[in-house]
Design a protein around this motif. Structure first.
Motif, PDB file in Angstrom:
ATOM      1  N   VAL A  59       0.825  -1.215   0.000  1.00  0.00           N
ATOM      2  CA  VAL A  59       0.000   0.000   0.000  1.00  0.00           C
ATOM      3  C   VAL A  59       0.858   1.263   0.000  1.00  0.00           C
ATOM      4  O   VAL A  59       0.459   2.302  -0.519  1.00  0.00           O
ATOM      5  N   LYS A  60       2.061   1.165   0.552  1.00  0.00           N
ATOM      6  CA  LYS A  60       2.920   2.355   0.592  1.00  0.00           C
ATOM      7  C   LYS A  60       3.277   2.859  -0.815  1.00  0.00           C
ATOM      8  O   LYS A  60       3.580   4.011  -0.995  1.00  0.00           O
ATOM      9  N   ALA A  61       3.218   1.976  -1.801  1.00  0.00           N
ATOM     10  CA  ALA A  61       3.570   2.386  -3.163  1.00  0.00           C
ATOM     11  C   ALA A  61       2.488   3.280  -3.764  1.00  0.00           C
ATOM     12  O   ALA A  61       2.789   4.250  -4.456  1.00  0.00           O
ATOM     13  N   GLY A 201      14.480  -5.620  -0.085  1.00  0.00           N
ATOM     14  CA  GLY A 201      14.759  -4.308  -0.663  1.00  0.00           C
ATOM     15  C   GLY A 201      13.846  -4.025  -1.831  1.00  0.00           C
ATOM     16  O   GLY A 201      12.936  -4.810  -2.113  1.00  0.00           O
ATOM     17  N   SER A 202      14.105  -2.919  -2.487  1.00  0.00           N
ATOM     18  CA  SER A 202      13.192  -2.459  -3.534  1.00  0.00           C
ATOM     19  C   SER A 202      13.992  -2.076  -4.786  1.00  0.00           C
ATOM     20  O   SER A 202      15.196  -1.844  -4.712  1.00  0.00           O
ATOM     21  N   GLN A 203      13.291  -2.028  -5.920  1.00  0.00           N
ATOM     22  CA  GLN A 203      13.917  -1.728  -7.219  1.00  0.00           C
ATOM     23  C   GLN A 203      15.121  -2.677  -7.455  1.00  0.00           C
ATOM     24  O   GLN A 203      16.212  -2.259  -7.823  1.00  0.00           O
ATOM     25  N   GLY A 238       8.274  -7.817  -1.320  1.00  0.00           N
ATOM     26  CA  GLY A 238       8.179  -7.208  -2.654  1.00  0.00           C
ATOM     27  C   GLY A 238       9.574  -6.987  -3.196  1.00  0.00           C
ATOM     28  O   GLY A 238      10.491  -7.724  -2.855  1.00  0.00           O
ATOM     29  N   GLY A 239       9.726  -5.969  -4.021  1.00  0.00           N
ATOM     30  CA  GLY A 239      11.075  -5.558  -4.396  1.00  0.00           C
ATOM     31  C   GLY A 239      11.450  -5.663  -5.856  1.00  0.00           C
ATOM     32  O   GLY A 239      12.497  -5.145  -6.259  1.00  0.00           O
ATOM     33  N   LEU A 240      10.631  -6.344  -6.662  1.00  0.00           N
ATOM     34  CA  LEU A 240      11.013  -6.484  -8.068  1.00  0.00           C
ATOM     35  C   LEU A 240      11.012  -5.108  -8.743  1.00  0.00           C
ATOM     36  O   LEU A 240      10.058  -4.344  -8.619  1.00  0.00           O
ATOM     37  N   LEU A 272       2.982 -12.548  -1.741  1.00  0.00           N
ATOM     38  CA  LEU A 272       3.865 -11.626  -2.461  1.00  0.00           C
ATOM     39  C   LEU A 272       3.422 -10.208  -2.144  1.00  0.00           C
ATOM     40  O   LEU A 272       2.233  -9.948  -2.008  1.00  0.00           O
ATOM     41  N   GLU A 273       4.385  -9.313  -2.021  1.00  0.00           N
ATOM     42  CA  GLU A 273       4.057  -7.931  -1.649  1.00  0.00           C
ATOM     43  C   GLU A 273       4.584  -6.945  -2.697  1.00  0.00           C
ATOM     44  O   GLU A 273       5.346  -6.027  -2.371  1.00  0.00           O
ATOM     45  N   PRO A 274       4.191  -7.105  -3.947  1.00  0.00           N
ATOM     46  CA  PRO A 274       4.710  -6.185  -4.959  1.00  0.00           C
ATOM     47  C   PRO A 274       4.075  -4.805  -4.829  1.00  0.00           C
ATOM     48  O   PRO A 274       2.901  -4.686  -4.485  1.00  0.00           O
ATOM     49  N   GLY A 275       4.842  -3.789  -5.083  1.00  0.00           N
ATOM     50  CA  GLY A 275       4.320  -2.427  -5.105  1.00  0.00           C
ATOM     51  C   GLY A 275       4.669  -1.798  -6.438  1.00  0.00           C
ATOM     52  O   GLY A 275       3.856  -1.663  -7.344  1.00  0.00           O
ATOM     53  N   ARG A 276       5.964  -1.475  -6.574  1.00  0.00           N
ATOM     54  CA  ARG A 276       6.460  -0.758  -7.751  1.00  0.00           C
ATOM     55  C   ARG A 276       6.159  -1.477  -9.074  1.00  0.00           C
ATOM     56  O   ARG A 276       5.782  -0.846 -10.050  1.00  0.00           O
ATOM     57  N   VAL A 277       6.362  -2.801  -9.085  1.00  0.00           N
ATOM     58  CA  VAL A 277       6.240  -3.512 -10.367  1.00  0.00           C
ATOM     59  C   VAL A 277       4.804  -3.459 -10.895  1.00  0.00           C
ATOM     60  O   VAL A 277       4.569  -3.556 -12.099  1.00  0.00           O
ATOM     61  N   ILE A 311       9.219  13.285  -4.780  1.00  0.00           N
ATOM     62  CA  ILE A 311      10.494  13.503  -4.075  1.00  0.00           C
ATOM     63  C   ILE A 311      11.606  12.552  -4.531  1.00  0.00           C
ATOM     64  O   ILE A 311      12.767  12.727  -4.163  1.00  0.00           O
ATOM     65  N   ARG A 312      11.272  11.566  -5.347  1.00  0.00           N
ATOM     66  CA  ARG A 312      12.254  10.521  -5.673  1.00  0.00           C
ATOM     67  C   ARG A 312      13.555  11.074  -6.293  1.00  0.00           C
ATOM     68  O   ARG A 312      14.638  10.662  -5.880  1.00  0.00           O
ATOM     69  N   PRO A 313      13.475  12.005  -7.252  1.00  0.00           N
ATOM     70  CA  PRO A 313      14.749  12.524  -7.793  1.00  0.00           C
ATOM     71  C   PRO A 313      15.597  13.200  -6.713  1.00  0.00           C
ATOM     72  O   PRO A 313      16.814  12.978  -6.645  1.00  0.00           O
ATOM     73  N   LEU A 315      15.468  12.758  -3.386  1.00  0.00           N
ATOM     74  CA  LEU A 315      15.848  11.894  -2.262  1.00  0.00           C
ATOM     75  C   LEU A 315      16.829  10.792  -2.652  1.00  0.00           C
ATOM     76  O   LEU A 315      17.755  10.491  -1.912  1.00  0.00           O
ATOM     77  N   TYR A 316      16.587  10.197  -3.802  1.00  0.00           N
ATOM     78  CA  TYR A 316      17.435   9.059  -4.194  1.00  0.00           C
ATOM     79  C   TYR A 316      18.264   9.335  -5.447  1.00  0.00           C
ATOM     80  O   TYR A 316      18.947   8.436  -5.932  1.00  0.00           O
ATOM     81  N   GLY A 317      18.137  10.528  -6.004  1.00  0.00           N
ATOM     82  CA  GLY A 317      18.780  10.793  -7.304  1.00  0.00           C
ATOM     83  C   GLY A 317      18.140   9.964  -8.403  1.00  0.00           C
ATOM     84  O   GLY A 317      18.780   9.610  -9.394  1.00  0.00           O
ATOM     85  N   ALA A 371       4.301   4.663  -8.555  1.00  0.00           N
ATOM     86  CA  ALA A 371       4.640   4.077  -7.254  1.00  0.00           C
ATOM     87  C   ALA A 371       5.551   5.037  -6.504  1.00  0.00           C
ATOM     88  O   ALA A 371       6.498   5.575  -7.090  1.00  0.00           O
ATOM     89  N   TYR A 372       5.280   5.255  -5.229  1.00  0.00           N
ATOM     90  CA  TYR A 372       6.078   6.150  -4.379  1.00  0.00           C
ATOM     91  C   TYR A 372       6.108   7.570  -4.950  1.00  0.00           C
ATOM     92  O   TYR A 372       7.100   8.276  -4.818  1.00  0.00           O
ATOM     93  N   GLY A 373       5.048   7.933  -5.642  1.00  0.00           N
ATOM     94  CA  GLY A 373       4.909   9.286  -6.155  1.00  0.00           C
ATOM     95  C   GLY A 373       3.997  10.049  -5.214  1.00  0.00           C
ATOM     96  O   GLY A 373       4.458  10.686  -4.256  1.00  0.00           O
TER      97      GLY A 373
HETATM   98  N1  LLP Z   1       6.998  -5.167   1.505  1.00  0.00           N
HETATM   99  C1  LLP Z   1       7.664  -4.443   2.418  1.00  0.00           C
HETATM  100  C2  LLP Z   1       7.760  -4.944   3.788  1.00  0.00           C
HETATM  101  C3  LLP Z   1       8.252  -3.228   2.051  1.00  0.00           C
HETATM  102  O1  LLP Z   1       8.923  -2.523   2.963  1.00  0.00           O
HETATM  103  C4  LLP Z   1       8.154  -2.768   0.723  1.00  0.00           C
HETATM  104  C5  LLP Z   1       8.769  -1.505   0.304  1.00  0.00           C
HETATM  105  C6  LLP Z   1       7.423  -3.547  -0.199  1.00  0.00           C
HETATM  106  C7  LLP Z   1       6.861  -4.749   0.224  1.00  0.00           C
HETATM  107  C8  LLP Z   1       7.208  -3.151  -1.630  1.00  0.00           C
HETATM  108  O2  LLP Z   1       8.378  -3.059  -2.341  1.00  0.00           O
HETATM  109  P1  LLP Z   1       8.345  -2.836  -3.933  1.00  0.00           P
HETATM  110  O3  LLP Z   1       7.718  -4.058  -4.571  1.00  0.00           O
HETATM  111  O4  LLP Z   1       7.535  -1.636  -4.207  1.00  0.00           O
HETATM  112  O5  LLP Z   1       9.757  -2.664  -4.297  1.00  0.00           O
HETATM  113  N2  LLP Z   1      10.311   5.044  -1.562  1.00  0.00           N
HETATM  114  C9  LLP Z   1      11.229   4.165  -2.246  1.00  0.00           C
HETATM  115  C10 LLP Z   1      10.858   2.703  -2.085  1.00  0.00           C
HETATM  116  C11 LLP Z   1      10.761   2.277  -0.640  1.00  0.00           C
HETATM  117  C12 LLP Z   1      10.324   0.843  -0.497  1.00  0.00           C
HETATM  118  C13 LLP Z   1       9.992   0.520   0.903  1.00  0.00           C
HETATM  119  N3  LLP Z   1       9.466  -0.784   1.102  1.00  0.00           N
HETATM  120  C14 LLP Z   1      11.302   4.589  -3.701  1.00  0.00           C
HETATM  121  O6  LLP Z   1      10.615   5.538  -4.086  1.00  0.00           O
HETATM  122  O7  LLP Z   1      12.057   4.003  -4.466  1.00  0.00           O
END
Ligand code: LLP
Length: 418
Positions: A59-61, A201-203, A238-240, A272-277, A311-313, A315-317, A371-373
């Protein structure tokens, strides 16, 4: 893959011109493609179809109710990390038995809320949290379903701010201590152990860190079974990663095949906890050029979206591709920083970017911002947060209104002595 494409000179989202939406809703705004979101979800889901699985969207994505509802209707659940995210997920109609709750800093109130909501499981990140969970569950007269988040100590080779599975990271329980912690949990009367969790991790743009981590986790699951622990759920996090520029992450099918190879014999339901993908390339930020400005040293394109919007550019470049909403035929290129109106030099959407030279009033599309926008946006410089719009076919829907100036001061009080 996404449905933001030029038709003639005009960038469209699915069947509708983005300029037309901008004329009606104003700028800046986030724009999501329903078809892209649906397709990304479906492809990911199908990739895991050989094994029992549940997709808990991170959901954070992207936490907009409409987007959460879309995934709920496709059978998905939610990965939440706060009481607020749990509230949103329930409001969006996600059944509690499809919600998992992670995070290193769950408060007593958040724990009680999640227990009363009867969620699928808590992903517990420390010994003290486990003890508090026992205490709160006892006081409510219920049992907490628990997975321990295990930190497998692998390097996901991504930005340090979004690496979470290294030994020195604040997340999870060190893998060398996990067995012991499970035994503690086993003896707590209001804790029911149901699973194991990791998120490294992510990305992440390679399969190998996931495989390395899961091999370690799979060994641990075998040891836990020897202790008679019923590890039904294996939550792989998540993280892909996605393509922002020239990254070549594995497609979901390849990712799934590699993971399934490691875990298929464990007989667990995989979470599975995908966000960004799912959401990343399904959304863009549309902004308008306010000014262009040349200095002896640099060129600037000043737009009406700033680091408070994306904020992504800063914060993370991070790199986000920027496209003109109306193609300028054979326009000469310009190397410029695309910057926002915020009073900080770190307020930029792109640095030294070659773009067709825009004019005042032109619209630009900041790509891969789904995602994360919006979820990381703020009111810094007292800027109302942008609206969010979803396109389905040839129609658009405002799924979050632009904030007003009144919204900015909501809840503020000036004491009588002033
Ligand atoms: N599960 C957990 C426990 C997490 O902490 C995260 C992301 C996800 C799943 C989802 O990860 P994803 O599939 O989206 O990679 N604000 C940063 C990304 C922070 C990710 C934090 N945790 C960005 O804008 O790149």
């Amino acid at each position: 893959m996404h449905y933001f494409e030029y038709k003639g000179d005009e960038l469209h989202c699915e069947e509708i011109s983005i300029a037309e939406i901008a004329a009606k809703v104003g700028t800046p705004f986030y724009l999501y493609s329903h078809r892209t979101l649906t397709q990304h979800y479906r492809v990911f889901d199908e990739a895991f179809s050989p094994i029992p699985h549940l997709i808990c969207f991170a959901v954070k994505a992207n936490s907009n109710l409409a987007i959460l509802k879309l995934f709920a209707e496709m059978g998905g659940g939610a990965d939440v990390v706060s009481g607020g995210e749990l509230y949103r997920s329930l409001k969006a109609g996600i059944p509690p038995e499809r919600i998992v709750f992670a995070g290193v800093g769950k408060t007593r109130e958040e724990i009680a809320y999640a227990l009363k909501s009867d969620i699928l499981m808590f992903n517990v990140e420390s010994s003290q949290e486990l003890q508090l969970l026992e205490e709160v569950a006892a006081s409510i007269g219920t049992n907490a379903k628990v997975a321990l988040r295990v930190n497998p100590d692998v390097d996901p080779s991504t930005h340090p701010y979004i690496s979470t599975g290294l030994k020195k990271s604040k997340f999870g329980i060190d893998i060398s201590l996990a067995l012991e912690e499970y035994q503690v949990a086993q003896n707590l009367p209001h804790i029911d152990i149901v699973g194991i969790h990791q998120h490294i991790g992510s990305q992440i743009t390679e399969v190998s860190p996931f495989v390395d981590a899961l091999e370690k986790i799979a060994d641990l699951v075998e040891s836990l079974r020897e202790l008679d622990l019923d590890i039904r759920y294996l939550d792989v996090g998540g993280g892909l990663g996605i393509t922002y520029k020239d990254e070549e992450p594995p497609p979901p099918k390849e990712f799934a095949e590699a993971l399934i190879g490691v875990i298929k014999d464990l007989g667990c339901t995989v979470i599975l906890e995908p966000g960004r993908v799912i959401a990343g390339n399904a959304g863009i930020l549309v902004t308008r050029v306010l000014y262009t400005k040349r200095t002896p040293a640099k060129n600037f394109v000043v737009v009406d979206a700033g680091m408070n919007d994306l904020i992504r550019p800063s914060l993370y470049g991070s790199y986000h591709s920027i496209l003109p909403v109306k193609k300028l035929p054979s326009a000469p290129g310009l190397v410029a920083d695309v910057v926002g109106p915020i009073c900080e030099s770190g307020d930029f959407l792109a640095k030294d970017r070659e773009i067709p030279e825009p004019e005042m009033g032109d619209l630009l599309a900041v790509m891969s911002a789904g995602a994360y926008g919006f979820t990381m946006s703020s009111n810094y410089n007292s800027r109302p947060r942008a609206s969010e719009v979803m396109v389905k076919g040839g129609k658009f829907y405002i799924i979050r209104e632009r904030e007003s100036y009144e919204d900015l001061i909501k809840g503020e009080h000036v004491p009588d002595f002033l």
